[in-house]
Design an enzyme around this catalytic site. Structure first.
Site, PDB file in Angstrom:
ATOM      1  N   CYS A 118       0.833  -1.196   0.000  1.00  0.00           N
ATOM      2  CA  CYS A 118       0.000   0.000   0.000  1.00  0.00           C
ATOM      3  C   CYS A 118       0.867   1.246   0.000  1.00  0.00           C
ATOM      4  CB  CYS A 118      -0.930  -0.009   1.216  1.00  0.00           C
ATOM      5  SG  CYS A 118      -0.087  -0.126   2.790  1.00  0.00           S
ATOM      6  N   GLY A 119       0.884   1.913  -1.136  1.00  0.00           N
ATOM      7  CA  GLY A 119       1.610   3.169  -1.217  1.00  0.00           C
ATOM      8  C   GLY A 119       3.105   2.990  -1.060  1.00  0.00           C
TER       9      GLY A 119
END
Length: 273
Positions: A118-119
């Site tokens: 995530c990210g």
């Protein structure tokens, strides 16, 4: 580019909640709305690259903006097609990119420490996270009043936040302070990627305006803004020290605490008059 309908998936859900007022729980539930948060995987020419939690709207803008700000493609024309594939556990955004971009992506992935997540959280090596950003070219100064006006106008361009209270927004305003495009997402980075993708798809000259965001100005927010060639970033909250250093190096004017008629200019104040 080919694409599925921009908002084919719901961006919020209706739920029942029990309010607590003055220490007392209400006897009956009330209707409320929650912003959706959906796993969104990005694939480039069939290569799985990253998975983020995002609001499932404007995903074509998100994918293009991510590809541009992460340096996977150099221009919107390098993306030949975008398709959205809904699955039981999320949405896969499939991008067809130019062969030269695919070669660079494969070389980049060979230098990565592990699978993406995530990210920015542990997904890339430190040199990739702190990759150099080209200095911004000389850009015309903009009125300070336009920046203040744009931030005030951004609040009126957040319908999903009005429904749920759970999303960030990023907007691009012209020199007069008129917000021409705005995008929302549960993630502040995602909202900015969506905005940059929307600018690219619309062919608007990002460098001739400014970006305003309803969040703090982290390092990645400065990195993405400068990578898009936008010379002014206004944030409703503070920047980090690393964000300020990058803004100073790239020539980006960084403004924090942009609220009402107030702001704090952290770098290159001469671009605002």
């Amino acid at each position: 580019m080919t694409a599925s309908p921009a908002n084919a998936w719901p961006d919020h859900r209706d739920v029942d909640v029990w309010r607590v007022r003055e220490g007392r729980k209400q006897a009956a539930p009330e209707a409320d709305r929650l912003a959706e948060e959906t796993p969104v995987a990005l694939e480039f020419n069939g290569i799985s690259h990253a998975t983020m939690l995002a609001t499932p709207r404007d995903l074509e803008d998100f994918a293009l903006g991510f590809a541009l700000t992460e340096g996977i493609v150099g221009a919107a024309s390098d993306v030949r097609g975008i398709d959205l594939d809904a699955r039981a556990d999320g949405i896969v955004v499939q991008l067809e990119i130019a062969t030269a971009c695919e070669v660079r992506l494969k070389e980049r992935r060979r230098a990565m420490a592990g699978r993406t997540g995530c990210g920015l959280c542990g997904v890339e090596t430190l040199p990739e996270v702190l990759r150099p950003v080209a200095p911004l070219p000389a850009l015309p100064p903009l009125p300070l009043a336009s920046l203040l006006s744009a931030m005030r106008a951004l609040r009126a361009r957040q319908p999903l936040h009005d429904l749920t209270g759970a999303t960030h927004a990023a907007g691009w305003a012209d020199a007069a302070g008129d917000v021409r495009i705005a995008r929302e997402d549960v993630g502040r980075h995602n909202a900015l990627d969506k905005l940059i993708g929307a600018l690219a798809r619309a062919g608007l000259p990002g460098p001739q305006g400014m970006a305003v965001v309803s969040s703090r100005a982290s390092f990645e927010m400065v990195q993405k803004t400068a990578s898009a060639g936008i010379g002014v970033l206004g944030a409703v909250s503070a920047p980090t020290a690393l964000a300020r250093r990058l803004a100073e190096q790239t020539g980006l004017t960084l403004a924090g605490f942009v609220r009402g008629a107030d702001a704090t200019l952290y770098t290159h104040p001469g671009r605002l008059y």
